[in-house]
Design a protein around this motif. Structure first.
Motif, PDB file in Angstrom:
ATOM      1  N   UNK A  18      46.205 -18.085  24.165  1.00  0.00           N
ATOM      2  CA  UNK A  18      44.753 -18.152  24.182  1.00  0.00           C
ATOM      3  C   UNK A  18      44.144 -17.144  23.231  1.00  0.00           C
ATOM      4  N   UNK A  19      43.034 -16.554  23.679  1.00  0.00           N
ATOM      5  CA  UNK A  19      42.261 -15.683  22.799  1.00  0.00           C
ATOM      6  C   UNK A  19      41.778 -14.449  23.555  1.00  0.00           C
ATOM      7  N   UNK A  31      25.181 -14.516  22.573  1.00  0.00           N
ATOM      8  CA  UNK A  31      26.224 -14.053  23.470  1.00  0.00           C
ATOM      9  C   UNK A  31      27.628 -14.452  22.969  1.00  0.00           C
ATOM     10  N   UNK A  32      27.786 -14.506  21.659  1.00  0.00           N
ATOM     11  CA  UNK A  32      29.025 -14.993  21.077  1.00  0.00           C
ATOM     12  C   UNK A  32      30.158 -13.976  21.107  1.00  0.00           C
ATOM     13  N   UNK A  33      31.326 -14.452  20.686  1.00  0.00           N
ATOM     14  CA  UNK A  33      32.480 -13.555  20.563  1.00  0.00           C
ATOM     15  C   UNK A  33      33.388 -14.045  19.446  1.00  0.00           C
ATOM     16  N   UNK A  34      34.193 -13.133  18.926  1.00  0.00           N
ATOM     17  CA  UNK A  34      35.256 -13.479  17.983  1.00  0.00           C
ATOM     18  C   UNK A  34      36.506 -13.744  18.800  1.00  0.00           C
ATOM     19  N   UNK A  35      37.161 -14.867  18.541  1.00  0.00           N
ATOM     20  CA  UNK A  35      38.345 -15.259  19.307  1.00  0.00           C
ATOM     21  C   UNK A  35      39.598 -14.815  18.555  1.00  0.00           C
ATOM     22  N   UNK A  36      40.246 -13.758  19.062  1.00  0.00           N
ATOM     23  CA  UNK A  36      41.466 -13.243  18.446  1.00  0.00           C
ATOM     24  C   UNK A  36      42.677 -13.872  19.133  1.00  0.00           C
ATOM     25  N   UNK A  37      43.490 -14.641  18.419  1.00  0.00           N
ATOM     26  CA  UNK A  37      44.625 -15.328  19.051  1.00  0.00           C
ATOM     27  C   UNK A  37      45.623 -14.344  19.661  1.00  0.00           C
ATOM     28  N   UNK A  38      46.122 -14.695  20.842  1.00  0.00           N
ATOM     29  CA  UNK A  38      47.133 -13.875  21.512  1.00  0.00           C
ATOM     30  C   UNK A  38      48.063 -14.795  22.309  1.00  0.00           C
ATOM     31  N   UNK A  39      49.326 -14.443  22.340  1.00  0.00           N
ATOM     32  CA  UNK A  39      50.302 -15.116  23.189  1.00  0.00           C
ATOM     33  C   UNK A  39      51.086 -14.052  23.942  1.00  0.00           C
ATOM     34  N   UNK A  40      51.222 -14.230  25.237  1.00  0.00           N
ATOM     35  CA  UNK A  40      52.019 -13.326  26.068  1.00  0.00           C
ATOM     36  C   UNK A  40      53.078 -14.162  26.769  1.00  0.00           C
ATOM     37  N   UNK A  41      54.333 -13.785  26.599  1.00  0.00           N
ATOM     38  CA  UNK A  41      55.466 -14.490  27.214  1.00  0.00           C
ATOM     39  C   UNK A  41      56.210 -13.478  28.068  1.00  0.00           C
ATOM     40  N   UNK A  42      56.350 -13.754  29.353  1.00  0.00           N
ATOM     41  CA  UNK A  42      56.937 -12.771  30.258  1.00  0.00           C
ATOM     42  C   UNK A  42      57.881 -13.439  31.240  1.00  0.00           C
ATOM     43  N   UNK A  43      58.969 -12.725  31.531  1.00  0.00           N
ATOM     44  CA  UNK A  43      59.935 -13.236  32.502  1.00  0.00           C
ATOM     45  C   UNK A  43      60.792 -12.087  33.014  1.00  0.00           C
TER      46      UNK A  43
END
Length: 369
Positions: A18-19, A31-43
């Protein structure tokens, strides 16, 4: 797609793509925002690796490599957690330029940032205060951007604390690049200093540049990250192949060479060349002045060319190249030890044993007076 606020906790289970919402109010979007891509993978239980690219927005190879990794890796393949932030300075990366077009700032020169500051400062604050404290290791992928091209290498900032420096060297060696640079540089405003303050160990890579991307440079970035994750026991890499790295040292005052005139830069050397002090590095031509002789740029030291300007148009103060020097005997000895080091695995296992031996929190003593 998930939306994470700057103060939201990071996911600890499964795969979240997501972002990060970076507030950005404009005349057209209150009320905007900049969407910075992020991925979190956990196990499960294991170390956390933070993978960064796009810290400077015109460095494309790492952005592609991390996007590929984010798409491919699934939770059941790993042990621990991987945080992927592939467009760290998102406005700059979206525009394909080094500095943010919003505020003109270079993310890798503004740490620790300020959550109450401008956009780039908010991003720096988020990385240092939200992402890095959650991480054991940080790999920040770079290239020469639009104006420079690098000999492919891993790099780390040499630190006065010998233990810190050794951990960085071991992590850089795990990346498996053909060349590893020990940089004698000021780190406090960069991701290196940010990671140190947050308790993580950070290394970098300089691969490619010149405003273009090649499959070879993307593959080297991708494989280097996979090598690190394999070394960290987070994600096995059956095809792990580490080059017998060529260790070099870089000192800013000695090895960086700058233009002292405006004009068109004509390099007389190529990446990887060994050069001598006093040798001509290139010429700067003032074509606008008829009859003007070109200005010679001379090498100030012996060394190997590891970075070279790719833009011909050059202004006074532009870096046209930099060198790297042969390492000291002590650094070579440390490199051999670092190649065999498993400090992350060892320290994580030690901390896990300590956590398992901690007494459980008391629920109260019914016999207390």
């Amino acid at each position: 797609m998930a939306l994470l606020g700057l103060a939201d906790p990071l996911p600890k289970h499964g795969k979240t793509m997501g972002y990060v919402r970076v507030p950005f109010s404009t005349n057209d979007s209150a009320y905007g925002f900049i969407a910075s891509p992020i991925t979190v993978i956990a196990n499960g239980d294991g170390p956390t690796a933070l993978l960064l690219a796009g810290t400077q927005g015109d460095e494309f190879e790492g952005q592609i490599a991390l996007s590929n990794l984010a798409r491919e890796i699934e939770p059941d393949q790993i042990k621990g957690r991987i945080i992927i932030f592939p467009m760290a300075n998102t406005p700059a990366a979206q525009a394909g330029v080094r500095n943010s077009p919003i505020d003109g700032l270079n993310l890798n020169r503004i740490f620790p940032g300020d959550v109450r500051g401008r956009t780039t400062s908010m991003l720096a604050s988020y990385i240092e205060r939200a992402l890095m404290p959650e991480s054991d290791i940080v790999v920040d992928l770079h290239s020469g951007g639009n104006s420079l091209e690098y000999l492919s290498c891993a790099s780390y900032v040499d630190h006065l604390n010998t233990d810190e420096s050794f951990r960085r060297l071991a992590l850089a060696a795990a990346f498996g690049a053909p060349t590893t640079l020990a940089m004698k540089a000021f780190e406090d405003r960069s991701t290196s200093g940010a990671a140190r303050r947050a308790g993580a160990v950070r290394v970098s890579a300089e691969i490619g540049g010149g405003g273009r991307v090649s499959k070879a440079s993307v593959d080297m970035s991708y494989n280097g990250i996979r090598n690190v994750l394999d070394w960290a026991s987070i994600l096995p890499f059956p095809d792990c192949q580490r080059a017998d790295t060529n260790m070099m040292e870089v000192e800013a005052g000695r090895d960086y060479h700058y233009a002292l005139h405006d004009g068109l830069f004509e390099p007389w050397v190529s990446l990887g060349d060994h050069v001598k002090e006093g040798q001509i590095a290139g010429l700067i031509h003032d074509v606008a002045t008829p009859g003007s002789a070109p200005q010679e740029v001379h090498f100030a030291a012996d060394g190997n060319v590891v970075c070279l300007r790719t833009m011909s148009m050059t202004k006074r103060g532009d870096c046209v190249l930099h060198l790297a020097q042969l390492p000291s005997d002590n650094l070579l000895k440390n490199l051999e030890k670092a190649k065999a080091s498993t400090w992350l695995k060892d320290s994580y296992e030690k901390n896990s044993r300590q956590r398992s031996r901690r007494p459980k929190a008391s629920k109260g003593n019914n016999d207390a007076p």
